[in-house]
Design an enzyme around this catalytic site. Structure first.
Site, mmCIF file in Angstrom:
data_model
loop_
_atom_site.group_PDB
_atom_site.id
_atom_site.type_symbol
_atom_site.label_atom_id
_atom_site.label_comp_id
_atom_site.label_asym_id
_atom_site.label_seq_id
_atom_site.Cartn_x
_atom_site.Cartn_y
_atom_site.Cartn_z
ATOM 1 N N GLY A 21 0.876 -1.116 0.015
ATOM 2 C CA GLY A 21 -0.148 0.113 0.171
ATOM 3 C C GLY A 21 0.770 1.269 -0.245
ATOM 4 N N GLY A 24 3.507 1.151 2.941
ATOM 5 C CA GLY A 24 4.672 0.363 2.493
ATOM 6 C C GLY A 24 4.155 -0.985 2.025
ATOM 7 N N VAL A 26 3.907 -5.439 3.369
ATOM 8 C CA VAL A 26 3.886 -6.449 4.489
ATOM 9 C C VAL A 26 4.094 -7.722 4.255
ATOM 10 C CG1 VAL A 26 2.253 -7.210 6.344
ATOM 11 C CG2 VAL A 26 1.799 -4.721 5.767
ATOM 12 N N LYS A 41 6.350 -5.109 8.828
ATOM 13 C CA LYS A 41 5.831 -4.006 7.856
ATOM 14 C C LYS A 41 6.946 -3.165 7.546
ATOM 15 C CE LYS A 41 2.904 0.158 7.651
ATOM 16 N NZ LYS A 41 1.876 0.924 8.328
ATOM 17 N N ASP A 133 -6.860 7.638 10.794
ATOM 18 C CA ASP A 133 -7.052 6.990 9.747
ATOM 19 C C ASP A 133 -8.078 5.679 9.544
ATOM 20 O OD1 ASP A 133 -6.582 6.960 6.909
ATOM 21 O OD2 ASP A 133 -4.844 5.764 6.925
#
Length: 474
Positions: A21, A24, A26, A41, A133
């Site tokens: 994403g 970054g 994962v 991550k 978020d």
């Protein structure tokens, strides 16, 4: 670029890339010291000093929160001179992926997911943490029904200095609260709005402000409080009208939001009387702000369980997570529970509890005959999650007899220093040194070889391994 079989911090061996994403990538990895699966991550913009500081802060903030419905951060480590997070690995899909594939989701499922996520965010707020978020992209849904909020990467504990450029808007634009889109600092009430926008998107199939490729137009809509009319005329819609108010001071707190969702899934009246402007018919009601046409929003019908209006009570429902395969059991749990894959297809039928006929029993069944108590059910307790001073458990109840059951009761010895704080899908009775749980109305009946589950959270040292006794009525 990290590669398969690479070892991070001398102990985390990368196995498979599972997500990518804006923030970054994962990896699923194996902790070779503890022999467990974890998620690692890597920060996408690791060359930026601000980004490096952000991920360190993310680990520090997120590690403060231990909750069954927040993805646990185990560690913050360095790899190649750059920090990365080591987190709980949860085989799951995002709420956004489900909406993309299935369109609007059933209200029962959405309310149950919101119930679980709100419990985690309420705990975060109590610890002074604003997520900042909350979106459909950051809500993970496992195949067994567990919902968890992830990525406190842009969260900031109240009182900590921000490292984010004040000129940048932090968060996903379509899910931002109006005050944040207008350039103000995110507060607890901002998370409330973003959770409402997330549930709205899951219920309606698009965010409250519709969709557009123009981010500036999107931010303007958000900051002006433009919300598309709701097409779902039920209690969940009323909750969304309350949490999507433009004025942060008029929104419920996260704990109050959790209580509202609890009422939705239990079929109880919503706490507090809605204001006059929210008491209008749903197709006319608006949060404070302008009305947004739905020209650029997808026009899709809400899936229903059948003809007519949705039932007043929101029982457990099943919805396919993967076509033809996994199931997601949605419920309104105060802290949430992950049901095992043994769940039967129908858990929504009302049935009596106890061994005698009552007025409630007569209303819920077609017979007034006192059931015969038999011992042809089994129960198994499993600890699903634990944290310092507490744990979350589920109990799977199975019909091991040769006929359908109409109710069941499970009991076990309970240490004096273990106190159950929440229980769902059953009725709890505590006595000195023992606990008894009887079925709820919607999961009382078990067909032959069928199973159901109830869950609870408890405070106490360690985790229990009690001997359970199950009795049932045929």
């Amino acid at each position: 670029m990290s590669e398969r079989d690479e070892v991070v911090a001398g102990r985390y061996r990368l196995v498979e890339l599972v997500g990518r994403g804006a923030s970054g990538v994962v990896w699923r990895a194996r902790d070779e010291r503890l022999g467990r699966v974890v998620a690692v991550k890597f920060l996408g913009a690791a060359d930026s000093p601000d980004a490096v500081e952000r991920i360190v802060r993310e680990g520090r903030v997120a590690a403060r929160l231990r909750h069954p419905h927040a993805v646990t951060v185990h560690d913050v480590v360095e790899h190649g001179g750059k920090p990365c997070l080591v987190m709980e690995y949860l085989p799951s899909r995002t709420l956004a992926e489900m909406v993309d594939e299935r369109g609007p989701l059933p209200a029962e499922l959405v309310a149950g997911v919101g119930w679980q996520v709100a419990s985690a965010l309420a705990a975060a707020h109590a610890a002074g943490i604003v997520h900042r978020d909350v979106t459909t992209f950051n809500v993970l849904l496992s195949e067994d029904g567990t919902a968890k909020i992830v990525d406190f990467g842009v969260a900031r504990a109240i009182g900590e200095g921000t490292v984010t450029d004040a000129r940048l808007v932090v968060g996903t634009p379509a899910f931002l609260a109006p005050e944040v889109a207008a350039g103000e600092e995110a507060v607890f009430a901002s998370d409330v709005y973003s959770l409402g926008a997330t549930l709205y998107a899951a219920l309606e199939g698009h965010p409250p402000v519709g969709s557009t490729d123009n981010p500036y137009a999107l931010l303007r809509r958000v900051s002006e409080g433009q919300v598309a009319p709701l097409r779902f005329p039920g209690p969940l819609g009323e909750v969304l009208l309350r949490v999507l108010r433009r004025d942060p001071a008029q929104r419920p707190t996260m704990a109050e939001t959790h209580a509202l969702l609890d009422a939705v899934v239990e079929g109880r009246p919503l706490p507090g009387d809605p204001p006059v402007e929210d008491a209008r018919p749903v197709d006319e009601a608006r949060p404070v702000g302008a009305t947004l046409p739905l020209d650029d929003a997808p026009t899709v019908a809400l899936p229903t369980a059948g003809a007519g209006s949705p039932p007043r009570r929101a029982p457990w429902r099943k919805a396919a997570l993967v076509a033809g395969a996994a199931v997601l059991v949605a419920t309104g749990v105060v802290i949430g529970v992950a049901l095992g894959a043994e769940e039967p297809a129908d858990l929504a039928r009302p049935a009596p509890t106890g061994t005698t006929t009552t007025a409630a029993t007569a209303a819920a069944t077609t017979t007034t005959t006192t059931p015969v108590v038999v011992s042809d059910c089994t129960a198994r307790l499993e600890v699903a999650n634990s944290w310092p001073g507490g744990y979350q458990a589920q109990v799977v109840v199975r019909n091991a007899g040769e006929r359908d059951l109409t109710h069941w009761t499970v009991s076990w010895p309970q240490p004096a220093d273990h106190v159950i704080s929440n229980l769902w899908n059953g009725t709890l009775t505590s006595r000195a040194g023992s606990v008894t749980v009887t079925n709820a109305a919607h999961n009382a009946e078990l067909p032959v070889a069928g199973s159901t589950a109830f869950g609870f959270t408890a405070n106490g040292p360690g985790t229990p391994t009690p001997d359970l006794t199950c009795t049932s009525g045929g």
